[in-house]
Design a protein around this motif. Structure first.
Motif, mmCIF file in Angstrom:
data_model
loop_
_atom_site.group_PDB
_atom_site.id
_atom_site.type_symbol
_atom_site.label_atom_id
_atom_site.label_comp_id
_atom_site.label_asym_id
_atom_site.label_seq_id
_atom_site.Cartn_x
_atom_site.Cartn_y
_atom_site.Cartn_z
ATOM 1 N N GLU A 352 35.158 -4.034 0.035
ATOM 2 C CA GLU A 352 35.066 -5.038 -0.836
ATOM 3 C C GLU A 352 35.485 -6.241 -0.362
ATOM 4 O OE1 GLU A 352 35.228 -2.950 -3.260
ATOM 5 O OE2 GLU A 352 33.942 -2.167 -3.385
ATOM 6 N N MET A 353 36.901 -6.480 0.174
ATOM 7 C CA MET A 353 37.277 -7.654 0.081
ATOM 8 C C MET A 353 37.914 -7.815 1.431
ATOM 9 S SD MET A 353 37.991 -8.245 -2.717
ATOM 10 C CE MET A 353 37.935 -6.957 -4.108
ATOM 11 N N GLY A 354 37.287 -6.907 2.468
ATOM 12 C CA GLY A 354 37.703 -7.480 3.843
ATOM 13 C C GLY A 354 37.879 -6.050 4.581
ATOM 14 N N VAL A 355 38.054 -6.353 6.083
ATOM 15 C CA VAL A 355 38.087 -4.534 6.995
ATOM 16 C C VAL A 355 39.579 -5.332 7.270
ATOM 17 C CG1 VAL A 355 37.515 -4.213 8.903
ATOM 18 C CG2 VAL A 355 35.734 -6.023 7.828
ATOM 19 N N MET A 356 39.961 -3.678 6.800
ATOM 20 C CA MET A 356 41.572 -2.812 7.594
ATOM 21 C C MET A 356 41.210 -2.814 8.792
ATOM 22 S SD MET A 356 43.471 -3.634 5.340
ATOM 23 C CE MET A 356 44.515 -3.458 5.339
ATOM 24 N N VAL A 357 42.158 -2.570 10.066
ATOM 25 C CA VAL A 357 42.302 -2.681 11.372
ATOM 26 C C VAL A 357 43.700 -1.488 11.838
ATOM 27 C CG1 VAL A 357 41.967 -3.922 13.101
ATOM 28 C CG2 VAL A 357 41.151 -4.573 11.228
ATOM 29 N N ASP A 358 42.846 -1.038 12.875
ATOM 30 C CA ASP A 358 43.724 0.164 13.162
ATOM 31 C C ASP A 358 43.704 -0.621 15.044
ATOM 32 O OD1 ASP A 358 44.582 2.273 12.304
ATOM 33 O OD2 ASP A 358 42.842 3.599 12.433
ATOM 34 N N VAL A 359 45.551 -1.521 14.664
ATOM 35 C CA VAL A 359 45.853 -1.237 15.946
ATOM 36 C C VAL A 359 46.174 -1.080 17.110
ATOM 37 C CG1 VAL A 359 45.709 -3.865 14.848
ATOM 38 C CG2 VAL A 359 47.718 -2.968 15.052
ATOM 39 N N GLU A 360 46.056 0.150 16.918
ATOM 40 C CA GLU A 360 46.472 0.936 18.203
ATOM 41 C C GLU A 360 45.884 0.346 19.733
ATOM 42 O OE1 GLU A 360 48.932 3.238 17.843
ATOM 43 O OE2 GLU A 360 48.462 2.761 15.447
ATOM 44 N N GLY A 361 44.787 0.378 19.795
ATOM 45 C CA GLY A 361 44.555 -0.565 21.377
ATOM 46 C C GLY A 361 42.979 -1.092 20.846
ATOM 47 N N PRO A 362 42.641 -1.524 22.551
ATOM 48 C CA PRO A 362 41.599 -2.435 22.547
ATOM 49 C C PRO A 362 40.879 -1.400 22.167
ATOM 50 C CG PRO A 362 43.326 -2.625 24.987
ATOM 51 C CD PRO A 362 43.610 -1.382 23.589
ATOM 52 N N ALA A 363 40.186 0.151 22.368
ATOM 53 C CA ALA A 363 39.288 0.713 21.226
ATOM 54 C C ALA A 363 39.056 0.698 19.960
ATOM 55 C CB ALA A 363 39.494 2.055 21.872
ATOM 56 N N GLU A 364 39.982 1.040 19.344
ATOM 57 C CA GLU A 364 40.090 0.161 17.785
ATOM 58 C C GLU A 364 39.844 -0.904 17.584
ATOM 59 O OE1 GLU A 364 42.360 2.603 19.404
ATOM 60 O OE2 GLU A 364 42.017 4.008 18.908
ATOM 61 N N ILE A 365 40.252 -2.154 18.250
ATOM 62 C CA ILE A 365 39.709 -3.038 17.621
ATOM 63 C C ILE A 365 38.501 -3.382 18.338
ATOM 64 C CG2 ILE A 365 40.251 -5.616 18.463
ATOM 65 C CD1 ILE A 365 43.742 -4.846 19.063
ATOM 66 N N ASN A 366 38.028 -2.497 18.765
ATOM 67 C CA ASN A 366 36.453 -3.276 19.008
ATOM 68 C C ASN A 366 36.338 -2.260 17.964
ATOM 69 O OD1 ASN A 366 34.649 -3.847 21.125
ATOM 70 N ND2 ASN A 366 33.795 -1.722 21.546
ATOM 71 N N ARG A 371 32.235 -3.873 13.015
ATOM 72 C CA ARG A 371 32.361 -3.539 11.416
ATOM 73 C C ARG A 371 31.432 -4.453 10.618
ATOM 74 N NH1 ARG A 371 37.702 -0.915 9.689
ATOM 75 N NH2 ARG A 371 36.633 -0.989 7.519
ATOM 76 N N LEU A 372 32.227 -5.864 11.440
ATOM 77 C CA LEU A 372 31.877 -7.310 10.245
ATOM 78 C C LEU A 372 30.014 -7.514 10.446
ATOM 79 C CD1 LEU A 372 34.144 -9.751 11.754
ATOM 80 C CD2 LEU A 372 35.018 -8.008 10.175
ATOM 81 N N LEU A 373 29.761 -7.470 11.904
ATOM 82 C CA LEU A 373 28.244 -7.245 11.335
ATOM 83 C C LEU A 373 27.290 -6.330 10.169
ATOM 84 C CD1 LEU A 373 27.249 -6.082 15.293
ATOM 85 C CD2 LEU A 373 27.012 -8.037 14.251
ATOM 86 N N ALA A 374 27.997 -5.361 9.306
ATOM 87 C CA ALA A 374 27.396 -5.174 7.956
ATOM 88 C C ALA A 374 28.179 -5.120 6.881
ATOM 89 C CB ALA A 374 27.731 -3.353 8.748
ATOM 90 N N PHE A 375 29.101 -6.253 7.457
ATOM 91 C CA PHE A 375 29.799 -6.797 6.187
ATOM 92 C C PHE A 375 29.465 -7.913 5.459
ATOM 93 C CE2 PHE A 375 32.907 -8.628 3.274
ATOM 94 C CZ PHE A 375 33.960 -8.105 2.989
ATOM 95 N N SER A 376 29.202 -7.892 4.401
ATOM 96 C CA SER A 376 28.705 -8.908 3.091
ATOM 97 C C SER A 376 29.345 -9.399 2.077
ATOM 98 C CB SER A 376 26.960 -8.110 2.078
ATOM 99 O OG SER A 376 26.176 -9.258 1.398
ATOM 100 N N ALA A 377 30.021 -10.399 2.067
ATOM 101 C CA ALA A 377 30.797 -10.835 1.684
ATOM 102 C C ALA A 377 30.240 -11.698 -0.175
ATOM 103 C CB ALA A 377 31.740 -12.026 2.262
ATOM 104 N N ASN A 378 31.056 -10.572 -0.894
ATOM 105 C CA ASN A 378 30.820 -11.220 -2.401
ATOM 106 C C ASN A 378 31.913 -12.540 -2.831
ATOM 107 O OD1 ASN A 378 31.342 -11.786 -5.375
ATOM 108 N ND2 ASN A 378 29.785 -9.938 -5.549
ATOM 109 N N SER A 379 31.837 -13.961 -3.006
ATOM 110 C CA SER A 379 32.965 -14.658 -2.876
ATOM 111 C C SER A 379 33.346 -15.435 -4.383
ATOM 112 C CB SER A 379 33.060 -16.085 -2.332
ATOM 113 O OG SER A 379 32.869 -15.797 -0.874
ATOM 114 N N ASN A 380 32.978 -14.426 -5.346
ATOM 115 C CA ASN A 380 33.938 -14.339 -6.580
ATOM 116 C C ASN A 380 34.067 -13.266 -6.827
ATOM 117 O OD1 ASN A 380 32.076 -17.227 -7.623
ATOM 118 N ND2 ASN A 380 30.455 -15.632 -7.743
ATOM 119 N N LEU A 381 33.942 -11.788 -6.619
ATOM 120 C CA LEU A 381 34.561 -10.788 -6.494
ATOM 121 C C LEU A 381 36.266 -11.095 -5.740
ATOM 122 C CD1 LEU A 381 34.080 -7.436 -7.307
ATOM 123 C CD2 LEU A 381 34.333 -7.217 -5.249
ATOM 124 N N ILE A 382 36.122 -11.149 -4.602
ATOM 125 C CA ILE A 382 37.246 -11.500 -3.551
ATOM 126 C C ILE A 382 38.334 -12.340 -4.754
ATOM 127 C CG2 ILE A 382 38.146 -12.344 -1.824
ATOM 128 C CD1 ILE A 382 36.299 -11.428 -0.116
#
Length: 409
Positions: A352-366, A371-382
């Motif tokens: 609910e707070m954000g997106v955790m990323v693997d930074v092993e290489g371009p494929a994982e970053i892509n 995943r940002l497209l599916a994320f719905s932020a709840n500012s009050n919760l954060i």
């Protein structure tokens, strides 16, 4: 009669770090009416001249005495040794005239003097180690162990690290991961007296409700950001620990689904390194904006964010990392994009707070950028999650408890 705490910091109160991560805690504890403080700090001349009046105004009419000293950069190693000798002379003179129940040492350099103060004067020694400082210097490329002088200094401080931990009456560290690592070393029987206090944030200063909507509109117009355009921000310095190339790469992948997105970097660092990477990745330069922003302006600029990003090098010492920016961003109700395995971030940045990323290489970053497209932020919760963990009040209460316990010994 108030209990006397001598606070030693090799960072300056006029540094941005001193103003956000040293003085606010001292002001908060002093206001409780039990303790008085003497702060001995080392100030960079350029910051001291600009900011000394601000610090003096903040401590005026408080039971806080400030003894600023000049910080020396060069020559390496010798300049630090010179500062340590000066610090010991200053503290010895100070405590001889005005005894201190507690000597609070921020990080390793001042702990050299704090331990001596405990041995000579019987003061309680608080080792506020922050993180694994000697390892940070090596892993950040500041100390090259191929240089015999730096290898000698590194080994010296690793030996002292265990001594500080063994002799400290209390230890403060930034993360639970670091606490567990320290206890695994079995420095003495049983667990050490360790309190975890992450880098906290002034929730009153970083408050989205206090950002004027008209000012926000003006900022958008000045930066040429449309009202519905996606804005990725980065807050703070770009050097040493931060994976700038991977962050710019993440933005480039994000442009595939958000072609009008903007990357706003709020930093006083030289922008050329970022722009060079952007050119190589064929990112339109008009989608990247780099602005130096003061602390007073920071909340309004963070409020422009759809997300804020930081990737930190995943090395051993960063298991003790608590980025100041994390609390500031969360206080503004903004979701975070961060890489895994840094301090306790994995626990704090839930789905609910954000997106955790693997930074092993371009494929994982892509994959992570999509995943940002599916994320719905709840500012009050954060913001509420931030208040429970990173609020300055939480940090002040923790330090007060430590001081209070050790003042009566």
């Amino acid at each position: 009669m108030r209990k006397h705490v001598v606070y030693l910091t090799y960072d300056g109160l006029t540094d941005p770090l001193g103003q956000s991560q040293v003085l606010p805690y001292i002001l908060g504890v002093e206001a409780m009416g039990i303790h008085r403080f003497t702060i001995v700090s080392f100030e960079k001349p350029e910051n001291f001249e600009k900011e000394k009046g601000v610090i003096q105004d903040l401590i005026r009419e408080r039971q806080i005495r400030w003894i600023p000293n000049t910080y020396h950069r060069n020559p390496p190693i010798i300049s630090t040794l010179f500062d340590v000798i000066r610090l010991w002379k200053k503290v010895r003179e100070l405590v001889t005239k005005d005894s201190a129940e507690i000597v609070h040492c921020r990080s390793y350099v001042t702990a050299l003097v704090g331990l001596q103060t405990k041995k000579k004067f019987g003061s309680q020694f608080i080792f506020d180690m922050r993180g694994f400082w000697a390892d940070e210097r090596v892993e950040g490329g500041i100390w090259n162990l191929k240089n015999p002088a730096y290898r000698l200094v590194y080994n010296y401080f690793k030996r002292k690290e265990r001594l500080f931990l063994r002799e400290a009456d209390h230890v403060v560290t930034l993360t639970f991961k670091a606490r567990d690592i320290i206890n695994s070393w079995a420095i003495k029987p049983g667990d050490l007296p360790v309190t975890v206090i992450p880098c906290c944030v002034d929730m009153d200063h970083f408050d989205p409700e206090k950002v004027d909507p008209d000012h926000l509109k003006e900022l958008r117009e000045d930066l040429r950001i449309g009202p519905d355009e996606f804005v990725l921000t980065y807050v703070g310095s770009l050097g040493t620990w931060y994976m700038v190339e991977e962050m710019v790469m993440f933005f480039s992948k994000m442009l595939n689904s958000q072609p009008l997105a903007k990357f706003l970097l709020l930093t006083k660092d030289d922008p050329e390194g970022v722009l060079r990477i952007a050119r190589r990745l064929k990112i339109p330069l008009d989608s990247i904006m780099i602005r130096p922003v003061s602390r007073s302006q920071m909340p309004a600029h963070i409020a422009l964010s759809s997300f804020s990003i930081f990737f930190i090098k995943p090395v051993f010492s960063k298991q003790a990392s608590s980025p100041t920016k994390m609390g500031e961003i969360m206080a503004m109700g903004v979701p975070i994009i961060a890489n895994k395995g840094i301090g306790d971030s994995d626990n704090y940045i839930s789905r609910e707070m954000g997106v955790m990323v693997d930074v092993e290489g371009p494929a994982e970053i892509n994959v992570s950028s999509q995943r940002l497209l599916a994320f719905s932020a709840n500012s009050n919760l954060i913001r509420n999650r931030c208040k429970a963990v990173f609020s300055l009040d939480v940090g002040v209460d923790a330090y007060f408890s430590i001081y209070n316990f050790h003042s009566v010994k």
